[in-house]
Design a protein around this motif. Structure first.
Motif, PDB file in Angstrom:
ATOM      1  N   VAL A 119     -77.236  -6.495 106.167  1.00 52.66           N
ATOM      2  CA  VAL A 119     -76.580  -5.907 107.646  1.00 52.66           C
ATOM      3  C   VAL A 119     -77.658  -4.616 107.641  1.00 52.66           C
ATOM      4  O   VAL A 119     -77.978  -3.900 106.898  1.00 52.66           O
ATOM      5  CB  VAL A 119     -75.361  -5.372 107.642  1.00 52.66           C
ATOM      6  CG1 VAL A 119     -74.900  -4.706 108.969  1.00 52.66           C
ATOM      7  CG2 VAL A 119     -74.302  -6.680 107.388  1.00 52.66           C
ATOM      8  N   ASP A 120     -78.049  -4.487 108.935  1.00 47.29           N
ATOM      9  CA  ASP A 120     -79.073  -3.088 109.225  1.00 47.29           C
ATOM     10  C   ASP A 120     -78.244  -2.189 109.591  1.00 47.29           C
ATOM     11  O   ASP A 120     -77.345  -2.371 110.561  1.00 47.29           O
ATOM     12  CB  ASP A 120     -79.958  -3.650 110.352  1.00 47.29           C
ATOM     13  CG  ASP A 120     -80.960  -2.656 110.783  1.00 47.29           C
ATOM     14  OD1 ASP A 120     -80.741  -1.469 110.503  1.00 47.29           O
ATOM     15  OD2 ASP A 120     -81.984  -2.869 111.438  1.00 47.29           O
ATOM     16  N   ALA A 121     -78.171  -1.120 108.764  1.00 44.11           N
ATOM     17  CA  ALA A 121     -77.143  -0.033 108.930  1.00 44.11           C
ATOM     18  C   ALA A 121     -77.488   0.777 110.504  1.00 44.11           C
ATOM     19  O   ALA A 121     -76.430   1.196 110.945  1.00 44.11           O
ATOM     20  CB  ALA A 121     -77.460   0.875 107.915  1.00 44.11           C
ATOM     21  N   ASP A 123     -78.207  -0.740 113.413  1.00 45.85           N
ATOM     22  CA  ASP A 123     -77.281  -1.383 114.562  1.00 45.85           C
ATOM     23  C   ASP A 123     -76.449  -2.223 114.460  1.00 45.85           C
ATOM     24  O   ASP A 123     -75.823  -3.161 115.209  1.00 45.85           O
ATOM     25  CB  ASP A 123     -78.587  -1.878 115.422  1.00 45.85           C
ATOM     26  CG  ASP A 123     -79.308  -3.057 114.808  1.00 45.85           C
ATOM     27  OD1 ASP A 123     -78.915  -3.359 113.668  1.00 45.85           O
ATOM     28  OD2 ASP A 123     -80.082  -3.623 115.604  1.00 45.85           O
ATOM     29  N   GLY A 124     -76.155  -2.686 112.996  1.00 44.36           N
ATOM     30  CA  GLY A 124     -75.302  -3.758 112.681  1.00 44.36           C
ATOM     31  C   GLY A 124     -75.511  -5.140 112.936  1.00 44.36           C
ATOM     32  O   GLY A 124     -74.653  -5.971 112.270  1.00 44.36           O
ATOM     33  N   ALA A 125     -76.952  -5.289 112.919  1.00 46.20           N
ATOM     34  CA  ALA A 125     -77.347  -6.555 113.190  1.00 46.20           C
ATOM     35  C   ALA A 125     -77.269  -7.465 111.656  1.00 46.20           C
ATOM     36  O   ALA A 125     -77.778  -6.672 110.799  1.00 46.20           O
ATOM     37  CB  ALA A 125     -78.762  -6.601 113.793  1.00 46.20           C
ATOM     38  N   VAL A 126     -77.175  -8.540 111.787  1.00 48.47           N
ATOM     39  CA  VAL A 126     -77.644  -9.354 110.554  1.00 48.47           C
ATOM     40  C   VAL A 126     -78.718  -9.833 110.507  1.00 48.47           C
ATOM     41  O   VAL A 126     -79.366 -10.328 111.134  1.00 48.47           O
ATOM     42  CB  VAL A 126     -76.513 -10.539 110.313  1.00 48.47           C
ATOM     43  CG1 VAL A 126     -76.653 -11.455 109.158  1.00 48.47           C
ATOM     44  CG2 VAL A 126     -75.057 -10.306 110.337  1.00 48.47           C
ATOM     45  N   TYR A 145     -72.536 -12.815 115.681  1.00 48.74           N
ATOM     46  CA  TYR A 145     -73.171 -11.756 115.199  1.00 48.74           C
ATOM     47  C   TYR A 145     -74.644 -11.804 115.792  1.00 48.74           C
ATOM     48  O   TYR A 145     -75.137 -12.734 116.234  1.00 48.74           O
ATOM     49  CB  TYR A 145     -73.677 -12.115 113.685  1.00 48.74           C
ATOM     50  CG  TYR A 145     -72.235 -12.322 112.542  1.00 48.74           C
ATOM     51  CD1 TYR A 145     -72.014 -10.888 112.306  1.00 48.74           C
ATOM     52  CD2 TYR A 145     -71.923 -13.114 112.292  1.00 48.74           C
ATOM     53  CE1 TYR A 145     -70.677 -10.837 111.516  1.00 48.74           C
ATOM     54  CE2 TYR A 145     -70.550 -13.128 111.732  1.00 48.74           C
ATOM     55  CZ  TYR A 145     -70.135 -11.877 111.226  1.00 48.74           C
ATOM     56  OH  TYR A 145     -69.202 -12.028 110.426  1.00 48.74           O
TER      57      TYR A 145
END
Length: 188
Positions: A119-121, A123-126, A145
């Motif tokens: 998870v990209d901290a 923006d929350g993208a997987v 997601y």
């Protein structure tokens, strides 16, 4: 081509693919002593400048949004049994193989080859490696997601020992097939 990948990753807002200059090392001796190390210059040849009189290249600090890997060491302390050592330049390259081996009972070689995600901290993208394939990516997007594909999520190396009830063990050492690692067991 490499510059184009770096620019594309920057425009996508995700972490840039590894720029090189990093390596991992894990080793296990025949008496159960182990070490896990991760080394980086944060780019090929670091800053390109050497420390005067030493021949050692200087490393710049990690850039914005850089993911730092780490090392892990697991030991069954009551039985004094070494279980797992890993080192990686990205958290996914450290945690995915460890999870695959310890929780899913995958071989270490298969665990190191497994597709990685995280998870990209920011923006929350997987984030998932492109090798995951369209079906996996479609499944994630279908579940709501935001998905970003990246060429690779790090590199690492690991050693795992599977202990049986007769107090003997089978140990394997694997360097990441993605490159830049060393894993070995010292015998004799």
């Amino acid at each position: 081509e490499r510059l184009a990948r770096l620019i594309a990753a920057e425009r996508a807002g995700g972490p840039a693919p590894s720029q090189g200059g990093d390596a991992t090392l894990v080793a296990l001796s025949n008496d159960g002593m182990a070490v896990a190390c991760g080394l980086t210059l944060n780019g090929p040849f670091g800053t390109g400048q050497r420390l005067p009189g030493s021949g050692v290249f200087l490393a710049p600090g990690p850039g914005p949004g850089a993911l730092l890997g780490g090392v892990a060491m697991l030991v069954n302390q009551p039985k004094a049994q070494f279980l797992y050592a890993g080192a990686a330049d990205d958290p996914a390259a450290l945690l995915v193989p460890m999870t695959e081996v310890l929780l899913r009972e995958t071989t270490l070689a298969a665990a190191m080859e497994a597709v990685r995600g995280g998870v990209d901290a920011a923006d929350g993208a997987v984030m998932v490696e492109a090798s995951a394939g369209p079906a996996a990516i479609d499944r994630l997007t279908g579940e709501g997601y935001a998905v970003r594909t990246v060429p690779s999520l790090g590199r690492g190396s690991a050693i795992f020992c599977l202990w049986d009830r007769a107090a003997s063990s089978f140990c394997s050492a694997v360097a990441d097939p993605r490159g830049a690692g060393l894993a070995f067991i010292v015998e004799g």
